[in-house]
Design a protein around this motif. Structure first.
Motif, PDB file in Angstrom:
ATOM      1  N   SER A   1     -13.019  -3.565 -37.494  1.00  0.00           N
ATOM      2  CA  SER A   1     -12.213  -3.740 -36.074  1.00  0.00           C
ATOM      3  C   SER A   1     -11.398  -2.615 -35.885  1.00  0.00           C
ATOM      4  N   MET A   2     -10.971  -2.348 -34.467  1.00  0.00           N
ATOM      5  CA  MET A   2     -10.254  -1.014 -34.261  1.00  0.00           C
ATOM      6  C   MET A   2      -9.160  -1.624 -33.152  1.00  0.00           C
TER       7      MET A   2
ATOM      8  N   SER B   1      -5.782  -0.761 -30.687  1.00  0.00           N
ATOM      9  CA  SER B   1      -5.414   0.224 -29.691  1.00  0.00           C
ATOM     10  C   SER B   1      -3.837   0.649 -30.386  1.00  0.00           C
TER      11      SER B   1
ATOM     12  N   THR C   1     -14.359  -6.294 -33.758  1.00  0.00           N
ATOM     13  CA  THR C   1     -13.699  -6.155 -32.271  1.00  0.00           C
ATOM     14  C   THR C   1     -12.852  -4.908 -32.196  1.00  0.00           C
ATOM     15  N   LYS C   2     -12.749  -4.525 -30.756  1.00  0.00           N
ATOM     16  CA  LYS C   2     -11.663  -3.812 -30.460  1.00  0.00           C
ATOM     17  C   LYS C   2     -10.550  -4.726 -29.834  1.00  0.00           C
TER      18      LYS C   2
ATOM     19  N   ASN D   1     -16.755  -3.401 -31.352  1.00  0.00           N
ATOM     20  CA  ASN D   1     -16.547  -1.743 -31.737  1.00  0.00           C
ATOM     21  C   ASN D   1     -17.770  -1.242 -31.912  1.00  0.00           C
TER      22      ASN D   1
END
Length: 259
Positions: free
Chosen positions: A162-163, A165, A178-179, A191
């Motif tokens: 995952s990433m 912000s 996911t982002k 992602n």
């Protein structure tokens, strides 16, 4: 390789080719693996277990007692894997009775001013950018990336690949692949770029995207979405990781897509 201006306790254990710069302090009951470099003004307290070929930059503090009023001096550790880089002024606290350890995996990068609190479990190949603050009992799975100045609530779990912000307030679990962005933190897509860089096929990425269409874009509650996923989508490692993550979430997962 070890400066005369560094203080090394006689009961610390150092592997071959360890390099320690001036004015660092290594306490008793510390283990440092082969080839690790420790810069100036680093403090490593009892209970630290540091792997091979790590780089620890000036001002870092490893294995200090946890910032937890329930801590009663119990024996606990900080475990750091091989080839991990810990930049300037990072702090990593020992565990408490909950897990008795705080772990950071191998091949990780913790940028300057990151704080990892007690009983956190950080996986392998994780990148945590500058000034991220990780509260106690957080789990970060392999290959996750956390953007700078984010704050992670205690007991949150962040899924594999995952990433997140930069500047995010992470109060809920972030599912795998996911982002996550916006305020409140919500689903911002799969992602896919990161997955391609790590060798995931287009077919696998498409299936992951389809899973999240059910979860976040079809106006279904999580229980119904998981049922539909298991009925309609083929069983794969990635599908089942997502399903199991959602089902086992104790804090609940982040919101779906917000326009």
């Amino acid at each position: 390789m070890i400066s005369k201006l560094a203080h090394i306790h006689e009961n610390a254990t150092l592997g071959p080719n360890v390099h320690i710069d001036p004015f660092s302090m290594i306490h008793e009951d510390v283990e440092i693996g082969e080839g690790t470099w420790i810069g100036s003004n680093v403090t490593i307290y009892p209970g630290a277990r540091i792997g091979k070929n790590c780089k620890i930059f000036p001002g870092a503090v490893i294995a200090a007692i946890p910032q937890d009023l329930k801590f009663q001096g119990e024996a606990s550790t900080v475990e750091i894997g091989d080839n991990t880089t810990i930049r300037e002024c990072v702090t990593i606290s020992r565990g408490t009775l909950d897990k008795k350890t705080t772990k950071v995996g191998s091949n990780c990068l913790l940028m300057a001013y990151v704080h990892i609190a007690h009983d956190c479990i950080i996986g392998n190949n994780v990148i945590i950018a500058n000034a991220v603050q990780v509260a106690g009992h957080v789990v970060v799975d392999d290959w996750a990336i956390i953007g700078g100045s984010s704050a992670i609530h205690q007991f949150v779990k962040i899924g594999i690949h995952s990433m997140i912000s930069g500047g995010s307030l992470v109060r809920k679990d972030v599912p795998p692949y996911t982002k996550a962005a916006r305020e409140p933190l919500s689903y911002a897509g799969v992602n896919s770029l990161g997955l391609r860089r790590r060798g995931f096929s287009s077919e696998t990425i498409s299936l992951i995207q389809e899973v999240y269409r059910y979860l976040f874009l079809n106006s279904l509650n999580n229980s119904r979405a998981l049922e539909e996923i298991e009925i309609n989508l083929p069983a794969t490692k990635e599908r089942d990781e997502i399903v199991n993550f959602i089902r086992s979430s104790e804090r609940g997962v982040m919101k779906g897509y917000i326009n």
